[in-house]
Structures are given as C-alpha cells and as structure tokens.
Design a protein around this motif. Sequence first.
Motif, mmCIF file in Angstrom:
data_model
loop_
_atom_site.group_PDB
_atom_site.id
_atom_site.type_symbol
_atom_site.label_atom_id
_atom_site.label_comp_id
_atom_site.label_asym_id
_atom_site.label_seq_id
_atom_site.Cartn_x
_atom_site.Cartn_y
_atom_site.Cartn_z
ATOM 1 N N ARG A 27 -23.152 -10.387 -2.811
ATOM 2 C CA ARG A 27 -22.655 -11.326 -1.547
ATOM 3 C C ARG A 27 -23.858 -10.993 -0.731
ATOM 4 N N PRO A 28 -24.176 -11.987 0.616
ATOM 5 C CA PRO A 28 -24.916 -11.754 1.376
ATOM 6 C C PRO A 28 -23.819 -10.634 2.242
ATOM 7 N N ILE A 29 -24.947 -10.076 3.560
ATOM 8 C CA ILE A 29 -23.274 -9.358 4.207
ATOM 9 C C ILE A 29 -24.899 -8.811 5.276
ATOM 10 N N GLY A 30 -24.981 -10.177 5.771
ATOM 11 C CA GLY A 30 -25.739 -10.172 6.696
ATOM 12 C C GLY A 30 -25.843 -9.100 8.041
ATOM 13 N N PRO A 31 -24.373 -9.338 9.127
ATOM 14 C CA PRO A 31 -24.136 -8.673 10.249
ATOM 15 C C PRO A 31 -24.189 -6.871 9.809
ATOM 16 N N VAL A 32 -23.320 -6.777 8.387
ATOM 17 C CA VAL A 32 -22.995 -5.609 7.667
ATOM 18 C C VAL A 32 -24.506 -4.712 7.900
ATOM 19 N N LEU A 33 -25.335 -5.472 7.484
ATOM 20 C CA LEU A 33 -26.196 -4.749 6.967
ATOM 21 C C LEU A 33 -27.311 -4.678 8.255
ATOM 22 N N LEU A 34 -27.033 -5.305 9.117
ATOM 23 C CA LEU A 34 -27.342 -5.011 10.564
ATOM 24 C C LEU A 34 -27.193 -3.829 11.589
ATOM 25 N N VAL A 35 -26.022 -3.791 11.406
ATOM 26 C CA VAL A 35 -25.221 -3.008 11.872
ATOM 27 C C VAL A 35 -25.358 -1.126 11.444
ATOM 28 N N TYR A 51 -34.859 17.729 16.029
ATOM 29 C CA TYR A 51 -35.503 18.415 14.979
ATOM 30 C C TYR A 51 -36.918 18.635 14.330
ATOM 31 N N SER A 52 -37.018 16.867 13.665
ATOM 32 C CA SER A 52 -38.345 16.648 13.421
ATOM 33 C C SER A 52 -38.671 15.450 13.693
ATOM 34 N N PRO A 53 -39.585 14.793 15.072
ATOM 35 C CA PRO A 53 -40.116 13.147 14.552
ATOM 36 C C PRO A 53 -41.208 12.599 12.996
ATOM 37 N N ALA A 54 -41.400 14.006 12.671
ATOM 38 C CA ALA A 54 -42.055 13.082 11.702
ATOM 39 C C ALA A 54 -41.336 13.187 10.527
ATOM 40 N N ARG A 55 -40.366 13.998 9.621
ATOM 41 C CA ARG A 55 -39.803 13.932 9.078
ATOM 42 C C ARG A 55 -38.869 12.741 8.972
ATOM 43 N N ALA A 56 -38.112 12.312 10.623
ATOM 44 C CA ALA A 56 -37.012 11.138 10.646
ATOM 45 C C ALA A 56 -37.787 9.763 10.617
ATOM 46 N N LEU A 57 -39.500 10.383 10.465
ATOM 47 C CA LEU A 57 -40.056 8.451 11.112
ATOM 48 C C LEU A 57 -40.491 8.247 9.278
ATOM 49 N N VAL A 58 -39.704 9.595 8.498
ATOM 50 C CA VAL A 58 -40.245 8.460 6.978
ATOM 51 C C VAL A 58 -39.171 8.537 6.293
ATOM 52 N N TRP A 59 -38.113 9.072 7.045
ATOM 53 C CA TRP A 59 -36.587 8.894 6.446
ATOM 54 C C TRP A 59 -36.282 7.085 7.565
ATOM 55 N N ILE A 60 -36.836 6.748 7.806
ATOM 56 C CA ILE A 60 -36.150 5.337 8.727
ATOM 57 C C ILE A 60 -37.277 4.738 7.935
ATOM 58 N N ALA A 61 -38.199 5.124 7.756
ATOM 59 C CA ALA A 61 -39.048 4.162 7.070
ATOM 60 C C ALA A 61 -38.855 3.836 5.646
ATOM 61 N N LEU A 62 -38.219 4.909 5.222
ATOM 62 C CA LEU A 62 -37.419 3.950 3.768
ATOM 63 C C LEU A 62 -36.406 3.794 4.148
ATOM 64 N N ILE A 63 -35.582 3.973 4.987
ATOM 65 C CA ILE A 63 -34.237 3.236 5.443
ATOM 66 C C ILE A 63 -35.427 1.359 5.528
ATOM 67 N N THR A 64 -36.085 1.844 6.125
ATOM 68 C CA THR A 64 -36.699 -0.129 6.913
ATOM 69 C C THR A 64 -36.927 -0.683 5.629
ATOM 70 N N ALA A 65 -37.090 0.011 4.781
ATOM 71 C CA ALA A 65 -38.187 -0.549 3.184
ATOM 72 C C ALA A 65 -36.620 -1.468 2.557
ATOM 73 N N VAL A 66 -35.891 -0.402 1.841
ATOM 74 C CA VAL A 66 -34.575 -0.856 1.500
ATOM 75 C C VAL A 66 -33.374 -2.401 2.193
ATOM 76 N N THR A 67 -33.702 -1.675 3.218
ATOM 77 C CA THR A 67 -32.827 -2.548 4.175
ATOM 78 C C THR A 67 -33.915 -4.438 4.092
ATOM 79 N N LEU A 68 -34.813 -4.555 4.248
ATOM 80 C CA LEU A 68 -35.916 -5.320 3.971
ATOM 81 C C LEU A 68 -35.672 -5.657 2.816
ATOM 82 N N MET A 69 -35.359 -5.120 1.866
ATOM 83 C CA MET A 69 -34.799 -5.590 0.203
ATOM 84 C C MET A 69 -34.270 -6.389 -0.402
ATOM 85 N N ARG A 70 -32.963 -5.488 0.307
ATOM 86 C CA ARG A 70 -31.733 -6.263 0.364
ATOM 87 C C ARG A 70 -31.188 -7.225 1.148
ATOM 88 N N GLY A 71 -31.764 -7.318 2.219
ATOM 89 C CA GLY A 71 -31.686 -8.367 3.212
ATOM 90 C C GLY A 71 -32.599 -9.256 3.204
#
Length: 594
Positions: A27-35, A51-71
Amino acid sequence: MNSTPAHSTAGSDRFEIQCEVLRLSIRPIGPVLLVQYLLNCGVAALFAWQYSPARALVWIALITAVTLMRGFFPQRLPEPFTPETLRAAQRTHTTRTGIWELAHGLAGVLLFAPANVDLQLLLGLILMGMTLSSAFSVSFYTPATQLAITLLLAPIIVTGLWLGAPVMMAVAVIGIGLTAMMWKLVAEHSRQLEENIGLRLNERTLREQALAGLRASEQAQAERLRFFSAANHDLRQPVMAIGLQAEVLRQQLSGGADMQAVQRTVGSLARAQQALEGLTNQLLEIGRIEAAVDPLRPAAVALAPLLHELARQAGEGRVGVRCPPGAIAWTDTVSLRRVLANLVDNAIKFTPRGRVLLAVRARRRAGGLVWRVEVRDSGIGIAADAQARVFDDFEQIGNVERNLQRGHGLGLAIVRRLAAQLGIEVSLRSSPGRGSVFGFELPAVSPGLLATVPTAAPAAADDDTIAATGTLRPGLAVLVVEDNAVVADSISALLRQWSVEPRVYASAAEALALADLRALDAALCDIRLPGALDGIALAERLQRQKPELAIALISADINEATHRLAVERGWHALRKPVQPEELRGVLLRAQLRG
C-alpha cells in the motif's frame, strides 16, 4: 469423510490471508517515504562532510533511485488472485523489497571510514536504528521482511568484521545478534498479523453468511407466503362450491324440485368434494415430503410389475407399458411409485385423446448401466419458455381458467420434491401440440440382488369388482369408534342408507365396555381417539377377542408404517376423507368373510 472439506476450507482461508498480507505490504506510504528520504539526505550530508563527498553522493543517488521506484512505480497486483499469480506477486515484492533495503545497506560499504573509529560506530548505530525503525513497515510478508533486514545489516557487519577496529568488530557481532532477534520478532509479528486478518476475514465471512441466510430466509418466507396464498385461493373454491351447492340442494328439497335437478346438484357437490380432497391430499403430501416424515428405504425394485400396476390403476386402457422383464433398479419403491403416479396423472389430464406410454430402456453411463424411465404422452405439449415453470407450485400450463377438474398444479411440484429426495433429475422434452416426455434415470442392479419387490396385488381387481357388484346384507352390524360427532353422524347416516346397523362409540374404552363383540361383523376404528387407547390398540384388542372380525383403521394421516401394519394384521387402512365406495368394499369383504 469430512477431512477433505476441512482441508479445503483451511487452504482457502490461508490463501485469502496471504493475499491480504501482500495487499497491506504494497500500500502507498507517500508521507513516510518522503520523511525517510529527507533523513537519508541528512545522513549522506553528514558523511560527505566528515568522510567522503563522492561516496556520499553515490549512496544518496542509489537511495534516490529506489525511492523513485517505490514512490512512482509501485507494484501492481493481479485481481483476482490465483495461487499462481499470488506466488509470482510475492516473488516480485520480495525482490523489490530486497533492492530497496540493499541500497540502504550499501551505506555500510560506501560510507565506512576505515581510519575513523568514531564514524564506524556512528554508521553502525545509524544502520541498526534504520533496521529497528523500518523492520515492521517495509513489508508485512515475512520472507521479504527477513531478507530486507539481512541486506540492510549484512554489509556493515561484513565490513566491520573485515576492516573495522576492535570496537567496531564487537558492534558487528552485536549486529549479527540483532539480525537473529529481528528475524524472530518479524516472524512473530507476521503470525499475529495473519491471525488478526484471519479473524477479520472470518468475521466478514460470518457476516456475509448471516446476510445470505437472512436473504434465503426472506426468499423462503416469500415462497411460503406465495404457496399458502395460492393454496388458500384453491382451497376456498371447492369450499365455496360446496356451500353454494348445499344451499341449492336445501332449497330444491324444500321446494319439491324434480329428481333430475337434485341429482345434478348432488353431482356438483360430489365433484367439489373430490376437488377439495385431491388438493388436501396433495398439500399433505408436500408437507410430509418437506418434513422428511417417510425415510427412504432403497431396495432392488422390479420395474415391469410396478409399471403394469400403475397402468391398470389408470383404467380405460389409457396407459401402455414398454419395459424389459428384467429391468431392476435400485431406489425407494414408495417414492418411485409416487413420482410415476403423479407423472401418469399429469399426462392423462393433458392428453384429451390418445394414449400415455410408460417406457423403460437401458443406457450406458460412466458409472455403469442405468434404466431410463419415461412417461410419454401425445397431449397438448408445453412451450419452451414455460417448461421451466411446470415444476413450480400451483403452476398449470394450459389451464389458465383454473379448472379444478384438471388438478391444482401440484402434481409436478410433488415430483420435483420427491426427485430431489431420490437424487434423480427429471428431464422434460416437449413442444406445443406434439406431446411431452418426462424422463429420469435409475441405477440398474443385477437380477441376483432382487429380494422382495412389491408387485401388483391381483386381489385388487377382485376387490374393485366386489365393491361395484356386491350387495350388502341388511342388518350387518358395524362398530364405529369415532370421537368427532359430525364424522360419526355422517358415517352412521351412510350405513343406515345401506340398511347396515351402526354401533357408534366415542372412545376405545367405551366401545370395549359396552359393545357386544360377538354380534359384530366389522369394526371401523379411528386411529386418534381420546383416552389411553388409540385406534390401533383398540383394533389389537378386538382382534384378540374376535379373530374373524373385519377391522378397518381410519385416519387422515395413514402413513407407510400404518399401512404395512394393517397388511400384516389383515386389517384395512382407509385415509380420511373415506370414499363411500371404499367403505362399501370393506363391508362387502367383511360380509364374504363372515
């Protein structure tokens, strides 16, 4: 014997629960997903700074992709579910959940700082916190949730044991324990959730069953109301006719009308009485069938003698029989006789000219040999759009004027009820002007299984002859035990008309105390009598005291057991209202016996 239905019901409930669990999981969890996404951005910013901006950007890019997939690309479920589509949807959901949590868990590799113990501990605590906070919201499907916990913690556990400081290795070990504990908690939580869903589904099922039962009850009540309304209408017609004709007869007798007019009125009275009796008998028969008063006693039944007996009873050569001599079926004799008698009666009524044929032929079915029994007529026929209605109560095709001489529309309704009891299906082939064929099939049995099969009683024809041609001897003494004064007076009046001497008593005790049994030629005993002795007990005492006495049991509810008892004891069984010809026949046979 009941295990299969129970397993089937349990399996169906389990399937419904699994379907509901999967629906809740996606079931959709839009608000929870945004938080969650904003918190992940905060974690990425923290480690980018420390620590490392580059590694952090790679990780947040992965998080953005799966969040878009789920949302924006949620999983679509098939409707309705089948076992195959449910398993496929569960696999898809587990895969998507695994991808979602693996992206989060990769922080344990991408954001792991080998040279900074504090950042290692901070990352471990963040991922463990993610596990505790999201374990019960990422999915309700146990395999998907357990996979998500494993993929979220496994990267930091493996990296901590491989590259971490000693204190981080200790945290990694704690992570292993946390994974095991979370697996157990998730399984327990899922079990409780499934129980709650099962209870809710059972409650819904019970509610639906209650509503269905209420609707069925309302429909049955409406059917009963319609049935009794129609019965009331048809019962009032002969009663009204009897009342009017009785008044006509009274006025004719007081006015000195000629004998021919009086005879016509008497004939009308007799026809109305016969119509009333016929309807009453059919209503009682329907009541007995629905109450299952007469239990089925399946046995081997020879069909040919039964069909020939029915043809003889129909009279006038109207009914022919075509049946192999060795046709033996397994069924209840009494119910089969009633089915065939109603079908034959219906065929004769609607066949003004021509004959009715009772035909039997062998058929091969998957279960073995069967006998197909058909009642064929060349009557008015039934249109295709009316054939489904002919088995309804009070339904008469071709008798819109409700002529009581053509029945009441209950014969085929009785056939429908009896066929349901016997487990047979009565088919109908017909077309207007070309007659009708009613048929059904009975399982065949080997002639070797034929035991005692009821056949036509040859004495019946002799009895009919006696009743039609015999003359009663004046002064024949007849004991009449009847507690209903009106019925007793009517029987007495008829007996006196025949020059028979009635001895009338209202109870068995009175009859035994006052009647001169030695002078009696016959006894008519009502079954339902006041006091300790009923009519059957009275008949037994009368027979012991005078074995040669002719005895007739009289009742409105003569059943098969009573009839068999009468046959065994050599008595007669007369169903109320007793026809004068029947009563005369009993007295003539008593006279011959004396």
